[in-house]
Design a protein around this motif. Structure first.
Motif, PDB file in Angstrom:
ATOM      1  N   ALA A  76      -2.248  -1.340   8.270  1.00 24.26           N
ATOM      2  CA  ALA A  76      -2.642  -2.615   7.980  1.00 24.26           C
ATOM      3  C   ALA A  76      -2.514  -3.061   9.753  1.00 24.26           C
ATOM      4  O   ALA A  76      -1.249  -2.881   9.806  1.00 24.26           O
ATOM      5  CB  ALA A  76      -2.688  -4.002   7.799  1.00 24.26           C
ATOM      6  N   TRP A 122       0.915  -0.966   0.130  1.00 25.12           N
ATOM      7  CA  TRP A 122       0.226   0.193  -0.118  1.00 25.12           C
ATOM      8  C   TRP A 122       1.283   1.310   0.252  1.00 25.12           C
ATOM      9  O   TRP A 122       0.580   2.261  -0.630  1.00 25.12           O
ATOM     10  CB  TRP A 122      -0.843  -0.204   1.553  1.00 25.12           C
ATOM     11  CG  TRP A 122      -2.046   0.962   1.501  1.00 25.12           C
ATOM     12  CD1 TRP A 122      -1.841   2.221   2.361  1.00 25.12           C
ATOM     13  CD2 TRP A 122      -3.345   1.341   0.082  1.00 25.12           C
ATOM     14  NE1 TRP A 122      -3.569   3.384   1.971  1.00 25.12           N
ATOM     15  CE2 TRP A 122      -3.450   2.178   0.864  1.00 25.12           C
ATOM     16  CE3 TRP A 122      -3.607   0.439  -0.876  1.00 25.12           C
ATOM     17  CZ2 TRP A 122      -4.427   3.282  -0.441  1.00 25.12           C
ATOM     18  CZ3 TRP A 122      -4.222   1.416  -1.560  1.00 25.12           C
ATOM     19  CH2 TRP A 122      -5.210   2.346  -1.250  1.00 25.12           C
ATOM     20  N   LEU A 148      -7.738  -3.192   7.781  1.00 25.80           N
ATOM     21  CA  LEU A 148      -7.409  -1.990   7.474  1.00 25.80           C
ATOM     22  C   LEU A 148      -7.669  -1.507   8.113  1.00 25.80           C
ATOM     23  O   LEU A 148      -9.499  -0.924   8.097  1.00 25.80           O
ATOM     24  CB  LEU A 148      -7.678  -3.147   5.869  1.00 25.80           C
ATOM     25  CG  LEU A 148      -7.255  -3.134   5.069  1.00 25.80           C
ATOM     26  CD1 LEU A 148      -7.630  -3.598   3.669  1.00 25.80           C
ATOM     27  CD2 LEU A 148      -5.565  -3.409   4.661  1.00 25.80           C
TER      28      LEU A 148
END
Length: 78
Positions: A39, A21, A57
């Protein structure tokens, strides 16, 4: 009792997701000076208390939409 192998797997998955990400955001110039972790690992889910460890998340709405669009594009390719 939690299976140490499953716990370790969930922790690694959370780290991999965090890294991916971050790279995706950086490639699009979306990295700010202070970035929050997105996360996190949890031992179990309320919906699946006897299931496998989960990765959760924590995205804001704009990032959640961006991730949904990214995943939608990926599934459309298949």
């Amino acid at each position: 009792m939690r299976d140490p192998e499953l716990v370790s797997s969930a922790q690694r998955a959370a780290s991999e997701l965090e890294r991916a990400w971050s790279q995706w955001r950086h490639a699009r110039g979306l990295i700010e000076e202070v970035t929050e972790s997105v996360a996190g690992y949890v031992a179990h889910s309320i919906d699946h208390p006897w299931g496998r460890p989960r990765v959760v998340l924590g995205l804001d709405a704009d990032e959640a939409r961006a991730l949904a669009a990214l995943l939608g594009k990926e599934s459309a390719v298949r």
